[in-house]
Motif scaffolding. Sequence first.
Motif, mmCIF file in Angstrom:
data_model
loop_
_atom_site.group_PDB
_atom_site.id
_atom_site.type_symbol
_atom_site.label_atom_id
_atom_site.label_comp_id
_atom_site.label_asym_id
_atom_site.label_seq_id
_atom_site.Cartn_x
_atom_site.Cartn_y
_atom_site.Cartn_z
ATOM 1 N N HIS A 192 47.133 -6.444 -7.699
ATOM 2 C CA HIS A 192 46.385 -7.705 -7.883
ATOM 3 C C HIS A 192 44.805 -7.461 -7.740
ATOM 4 C CE1 HIS A 192 50.672 -8.723 -6.862
ATOM 5 N NE2 HIS A 192 50.185 -10.217 -6.989
ATOM 6 N N LYS A 193 44.397 -6.418 -8.061
ATOM 7 C CA LYS A 193 43.178 -6.200 -7.886
ATOM 8 C C LYS A 193 41.945 -7.300 -8.776
ATOM 9 C CE LYS A 193 39.142 -2.859 -9.233
ATOM 10 N NZ LYS A 193 38.870 -1.485 -9.548
ATOM 11 N N TYR A 194 42.053 -7.305 -9.752
ATOM 12 C CA TYR A 194 41.510 -8.288 -10.482
ATOM 13 C C TYR A 194 41.651 -9.727 -10.285
ATOM 14 C CZ TYR A 194 39.410 -4.143 -12.733
ATOM 15 O OH TYR A 194 38.875 -2.753 -13.105
ATOM 16 N N LEU A 195 42.926 -9.931 -9.815
ATOM 17 C CA LEU A 195 43.016 -11.316 -9.611
ATOM 18 C C LEU A 195 42.350 -11.871 -8.321
ATOM 19 C CD1 LEU A 195 44.855 -13.986 -10.461
ATOM 20 C CD2 LEU A 195 46.435 -13.133 -8.641
ATOM 21 N N VAL A 196 42.324 -10.690 -7.372
ATOM 22 C CA VAL A 196 41.651 -11.269 -6.194
ATOM 23 C C VAL A 196 40.019 -11.150 -6.426
ATOM 24 C CG1 VAL A 196 41.355 -10.249 -3.557
ATOM 25 C CG2 VAL A 196 43.570 -10.385 -4.604
ATOM 26 N N MET A 197 39.858 -10.128 -7.189
ATOM 27 C CA MET A 197 38.364 -9.961 -7.345
ATOM 28 C C MET A 197 37.674 -11.245 -8.046
ATOM 29 S SD MET A 197 37.474 -6.062 -8.714
ATOM 30 C CE MET A 197 35.676 -6.462 -9.141
ATOM 31 N N ALA A 198 38.640 -11.899 -8.811
ATOM 32 C CA ALA A 198 37.942 -13.096 -9.585
ATOM 33 C C ALA A 198 37.663 -14.023 -8.488
ATOM 34 C CB ALA A 198 38.879 -13.640 -10.568
ATOM 35 N N HIS A 199 38.390 -14.150 -7.331
ATOM 36 C CA HIS A 199 38.296 -15.120 -6.245
ATOM 37 C C HIS A 199 37.270 -14.713 -5.417
ATOM 38 C CE1 HIS A 199 41.875 -17.927 -6.841
ATOM 39 N NE2 HIS A 199 42.267 -16.798 -7.466
ATOM 40 N N SER A 200 36.997 -13.371 -5.018
ATOM 41 C CA SER A 200 36.078 -12.979 -4.004
ATOM 42 C C SER A 200 36.042 -11.501 -3.983
ATOM 43 C CB SER A 200 36.520 -13.412 -2.650
ATOM 44 O OG SER A 200 35.565 -12.996 -1.671
ATOM 45 N N GLN A 201 34.768 -11.069 -4.473
ATOM 46 C CA GLN A 201 34.747 -9.313 -4.351
ATOM 47 C C GLN A 201 35.016 -8.916 -3.189
ATOM 48 O OE1 GLN A 201 32.435 -7.156 -7.215
ATOM 49 N NE2 GLN A 201 32.036 -9.337 -8.152
ATOM 50 N N ALA A 202 34.041 -9.550 -2.113
ATOM 51 C CA ALA A 202 34.013 -9.475 -0.780
ATOM 52 C C ALA A 202 35.487 -9.185 -0.128
ATOM 53 C CB ALA A 202 33.192 -10.339 -0.110
ATOM 54 N N ALA A 203 36.469 -10.414 -0.278
ATOM 55 C CA ALA A 203 37.624 -10.284 0.220
ATOM 56 C C ALA A 203 38.539 -9.260 -0.200
ATOM 57 C CB ALA A 203 38.427 -11.480 -0.117
ATOM 58 N N TYR A 204 38.264 -8.636 -1.580
ATOM 59 C CA TYR A 204 38.941 -7.612 -2.114
ATOM 60 C C TYR A 204 38.703 -6.223 -1.156
ATOM 61 C CZ TYR A 204 40.933 -4.110 -5.207
ATOM 62 O OH TYR A 204 41.727 -2.988 -5.613
ATOM 63 N N LYS A 205 37.324 -6.182 -0.973
ATOM 64 C CA LYS A 205 36.680 -5.192 -0.426
ATOM 65 C C LYS A 205 37.403 -4.948 1.108
ATOM 66 C CE LYS A 205 32.552 -4.533 -2.894
ATOM 67 N NZ LYS A 205 30.804 -4.710 -2.975
ATOM 68 N N ARG A 206 37.383 -6.059 1.785
ATOM 69 C CA ARG A 206 38.236 -6.274 3.172
ATOM 70 C C ARG A 206 39.514 -5.885 3.231
ATOM 71 N NH1 ARG A 206 35.023 -11.155 3.368
ATOM 72 N NH2 ARG A 206 36.552 -12.431 3.071
ATOM 73 N N MET A 207 40.138 -6.269 1.943
ATOM 74 C CA MET A 207 41.518 -5.944 2.056
ATOM 75 C C MET A 207 41.910 -4.551 1.697
ATOM 76 S SD MET A 207 42.440 -9.217 -0.338
ATOM 77 C CE MET A 207 44.003 -8.703 -0.857
ATOM 78 N N GLY A 208 40.863 -3.738 1.070
ATOM 79 C CA GLY A 208 41.017 -2.320 0.709
ATOM 80 C C GLY A 208 40.790 -1.543 2.112
ATOM 81 N N ARG A 209 39.637 -2.186 2.820
ATOM 82 C CA ARG A 209 39.530 -1.520 4.219
ATOM 83 C C ARG A 209 40.683 -1.622 5.033
ATOM 84 N NH1 ARG A 209 34.160 -3.884 3.231
ATOM 85 N NH2 ARG A 209 34.525 -5.657 4.737
ATOM 86 N N LEU A 210 41.465 -2.613 5.253
ATOM 87 C CA LEU A 210 42.855 -2.795 5.887
ATOM 88 C C LEU A 210 43.616 -1.651 5.493
ATOM 89 C CD1 LEU A 210 43.390 -6.602 5.904
ATOM 90 C CD2 LEU A 210 43.084 -5.051 7.970
#
Length: 320
Positions: free
Chosen positions: A194-212
Amino acid sequence: MQQNHDNPVTIGISSCLLGEPVRYDGGHKRDRFITDQLDEYLRFVPICPEMGSGMPAPRPPIRLVGDPHNPRAVGVDDPERDVTRQLQAFSNKTVSTLDHISGYILKKDSPSCGMKRVKVYPEQGGCAERKGSGIFAATLMSRLPNLPVEEEGRLNDPVLRENFINRVFVYHHWQQLQAEGLTPAKLIDFHARHKYLVMAHSQAAYKRMGRLLSNVQKPVIKRIGHDYFCELMNALQRPVNRKGHTNVLQHIMGYLKRHISAHDKQELGESIERYRLGEIPLVVPITLFRHYFRLHPDPYIANQVYLQPHPEKLGLRNQL
C-alpha cells in the motif's frame, strides 16, 4: 479486480437507497450509481433504522431537536412523540453485528441515517442548525471509527466517490489480513503493497506508519496493528489532489527508466505533466503505466495496490 464471491466486499447501506419503500412517506430514494454500478462489485446489507426499530411505512415524520451533539428524535407534527430510545436501542444492537462490513453508505439529511449537517431544531422552536448526525449514523461512526462512511449525495463528487471506494477496498484487505492471522511479516508486506496508495494521500503519514513498524515484534503485534490501521484509515480519509498523484506517478516512473525508450519516457512524462495541469484525467497516465509494466514486469510494482485499487470497470479514475 473481480469480486471474490467466497469473501465478497460487503457494505451497509440505508435501505431506501436500494429502492426499498421504507421512507416515512412510503417511498424510496433509489440511487442509480449504487444499484446499477456498485451492485456488481459489492454486497449490500440494507438497514432502515426507523423501520427496524418498529416504525411502519408510511409513518409520521420525525426530526432532531435539542443539543446537536446529543439530539432527541421526535415527531414533526407531534413533538410529544419521542422515539429516541427505540432508535438508540436498535442502533446499539445492530451496529454490534456489523464487524463484517467494509463500509457504509448513509442517506443524507435523515434524522436516523444522516452522516453530518443534519438539521437540529431548538427545543422551544425556531430555525434549525445543520450541526447534527442521525441517531443511527452517530452510533455507527462512534462504535466503528475507522469504518469508511459516506453519504449518497457526496458520492456525486468524483473525488469523494473514488476516495470512499478506495477506503472500502483497503478496509476489506485489512479484514482479510486479520482473518488470516496478523504477524509482523504480514503487516510489513501489507505496508509495502500500500506504499504508493498511502503516499498519494500523505507522505508524512506513510513515514509515521513506517516508524510504527520499525521494530515490530510478535508480542506487541495486536497493539501495533491497531495503531497502524488507525493511522492508515485516517490518512486515506484525506482526498488526493493532483500534486499527490503526480508525485507518486513520478516515483513509479523510476522503475521503468532502464527499460523503455527515450521516446516512451517522453510520452509518459508528458502524460504525467498534462494530468498535473488538469488537461487529462488520471486514468490516462495510469493506463500507460499498466501497459509498460505488462511489457516490463516489476515484482514490486506488480504488488502495488495504487495502480488498481478498485475494479477498473467502475471507471472511478476517468473523472479525476
